[in-house]
Write an enzyme that holds these catalytic residues in place. Structure first.
Site, short mmCIF file in Angstrom:
data_model
loop_
_atom_site.label_atom_id
_atom_site.label_comp_id
_atom_site.label_asym_id
_atom_site.label_seq_id
_atom_site.Cartn_x
_atom_site.Cartn_y
_atom_site.Cartn_z
N HIS A 103 -59.16 -25.86 11.65
CA HIS A 103 -59.74 -26.26 12.92
C HIS A 103 -60.17 -27.72 12.80
O HIS A 103 -60.04 -28.35 11.75
CB HIS A 103 -60.90 -25.35 13.31
CG HIS A 103 -60.47 -24.05 13.90
ND1 HIS A 103 -59.79 -23.97 15.10
CD2 HIS A 103 -60.60 -22.77 13.46
CE1 HIS A 103 -59.52 -22.71 15.37
NE2 HIS A 103 -59.99 -21.96 14.38
N ASP A 157 -58.99 -32.61 17.47
CA ASP A 157 -58.37 -31.94 18.61
C ASP A 157 -58.03 -32.92 19.74
O ASP A 157 -56.88 -32.96 20.21
CB ASP A 157 -59.31 -30.87 19.17
CG ASP A 157 -59.39 -29.64 18.27
OD1 ASP A 157 -58.64 -29.57 17.29
OD2 ASP A 157 -60.20 -28.76 18.57
N LEU A 206 -45.53 -14.18 30.75
CA LEU A 206 -44.25 -13.67 30.26
C LEU A 206 -44.48 -13.13 28.86
O LEU A 206 -45.18 -13.75 28.05
CB LEU A 206 -43.18 -14.77 30.19
CG LEU A 206 -42.30 -15.05 31.40
CD1 LEU A 206 -41.30 -16.15 31.07
CD2 LEU A 206 -41.57 -13.80 31.88
#
Length: 390
Positions: A139, A169, A72
């Site tokens: 990061h 992470d 989308l």
């Protein structure tokens, strides 16, 4: 699928790269329906990352089994309106944009909550939704650095240890997102209302220091700052550390308790070393130096044989593909083969740790593969779908 604990749970995943996709991989492996909403122009960035096999990213493949993909354009008015309508049918939404991105699109939690009051909305970001650095880029290595985790590891008076894996992470982002989502879903059973879950990967990385830093805070002025390579569990004691063998391999010695350390000293033929092994001064340093010298006298295979059956918390440091042949890990069925008929080959999957039934092994989707199906399930007409995907 009906035997899995999260069967019936519907998750809309807008995240990219590693933290969010690993969290939703765990949910999918536990039976949730995970629909990955991607930008029509390229999708999740990790789809293009090496290593590639037949022009497909192995990293994407490893993180996105058991999911569906729809596309989308959330930058278009039509896409945003379709998104608000779509989100009514989901239990969980997970995203990993910088704070404020969804609000700028007009799709923030306050807006989506009006569409679906039961929605549990989880946002994973580097530094969280608040604070002076909330919009700062980063990061995993940056988050571990800011949390003090990097500074805690490594040799005394040497450089910080490079972890090599994504602590912030996975540990700080994925796992705390899962805890937060499941807690909010449990709360929803009681209240009927969803919740916003703010996950900071830096906050989560800090949790790896919890025992040590919490103790430091409790000690106050009577204590001292944490020191790299000098504490009990980061290399300060002979009983807990890494030792190089003659062939350049390593042993992980975790013999904290005296009964285990006595066994290590016995194997080394130096039982008298136990007396000073817990000393924090020069005597303890001499024991550590002697351990270093003794372990370096023989190759890893020799020490594996000597320690076999001793149960004293000594293990070889596995490297490369050795982990794939480890008998304990194989006995736990962590590496499972399946036939990927879509790609015409057999593939070995690394399963997620929690299994409460037979884990499905559907291959990851191509970009937008299920767009028509998902929108149709949400009640969009064929004409509406065609306008959205043109």
């Amino acid at each position: 699928m009906n035997t899995l604990p999260l069967s019936g749970l519907k998750v809309l995943d807008l995240s990219r790269l590693l933290p969010g996709p690993y969290a939703t991989l765990v949910l999918a492996d536990l039976g949730a329906t995970v629909d990955k909403l991607e930008d029509p122009q390229g999708g999740d960035y990790i789809r293009q990352m090496a290593p590639l096999r037949d022009e497909e990213s192995a990293l994407f493949y490893g993180l996105n089994r058991n999911k569906r993909s729809l596309t989308l354009d959330l930058k278009s008015p039509e896409g945003r309106e379709a998104f608000k309508r779509l989100v009514r049918g989901y239990d969980v939404l997970l995203e990993s944009f910088r704070p404020g991105v969804m609000d700028k699109l007009g799709l923030g939690f306050s807006v989506l909550q009006q569409e679906n009051p039961r929605l549990v909305y989880c946002a994973i970001s580097g530094y969280g939704q608040t604070g002076p650095d909330r919009l700062k880029a980063g990061h995993d290595l940056n988050y571990a650095a800011r949390a003090g985790v990097l500074g805690y590891g490594g040799e005394a008076d040497g450089a910080p240890a490079f972890p090599g894996v994504q602590l912030g992470d996975i540990g700080g982002g994925s796992l705390f997102a899962l805890v937060g989502l499941l807690a909010a879903l449990h709360e929803r059973e009681r209240t009927g209302q969803g919740r916003f879950v703010d996950v900071s990967m830096t906050d989560g990385a800090l949790a790896f220091l919890h025992m040590h830093l919490a103790a430091r805070l409790y000690m106050g002025e009577q204590g001292q700052p944490l020191r790299r390579g000098r504490e009990t569990l980061n290399g300060g004691y002979a009983c807990y550390g890494l030792y190089r063998t003659r062939d350049g391999r390593y042993l992980a010695v975790g013999a904290l308790e005296p009964k285990f350390l006595a066994g290590v000293c016995q194997v080394l033929g130096r039982p008298e070393l136990l007396a000073d092994a817990y000393d924090t001064g020069e005597a303890g340093a001499r024991v550590k130096a002697e351990f270093t010298r003794l372990f370096a006298e023989h190759p890893l295979a020799y020490w594996k044989e000597r320690f076999a059956g001793t149960d004293v918390c000594v293990e070889p440091v596995l490297e490369g593909d050795e982990v794939l042949e480890d008998p304990q890990l194989r006995a736990r069925n962590l590496f499972v083969e399946s036939e990927d008929t879509q790609r015409g080959r057999r593939v070995t999957h690394l399963l997620t740790p929690l299994r409460m039934g037979e884990t499905p092994l559907r291959p990851p989707p191509s970009l937008g593969q299920h767009t028509h199906k998902i929108l149709s399930e949400a009640g969009f007409s064929s004409e509406e779908i065609e306008r959205l995907v043109k």
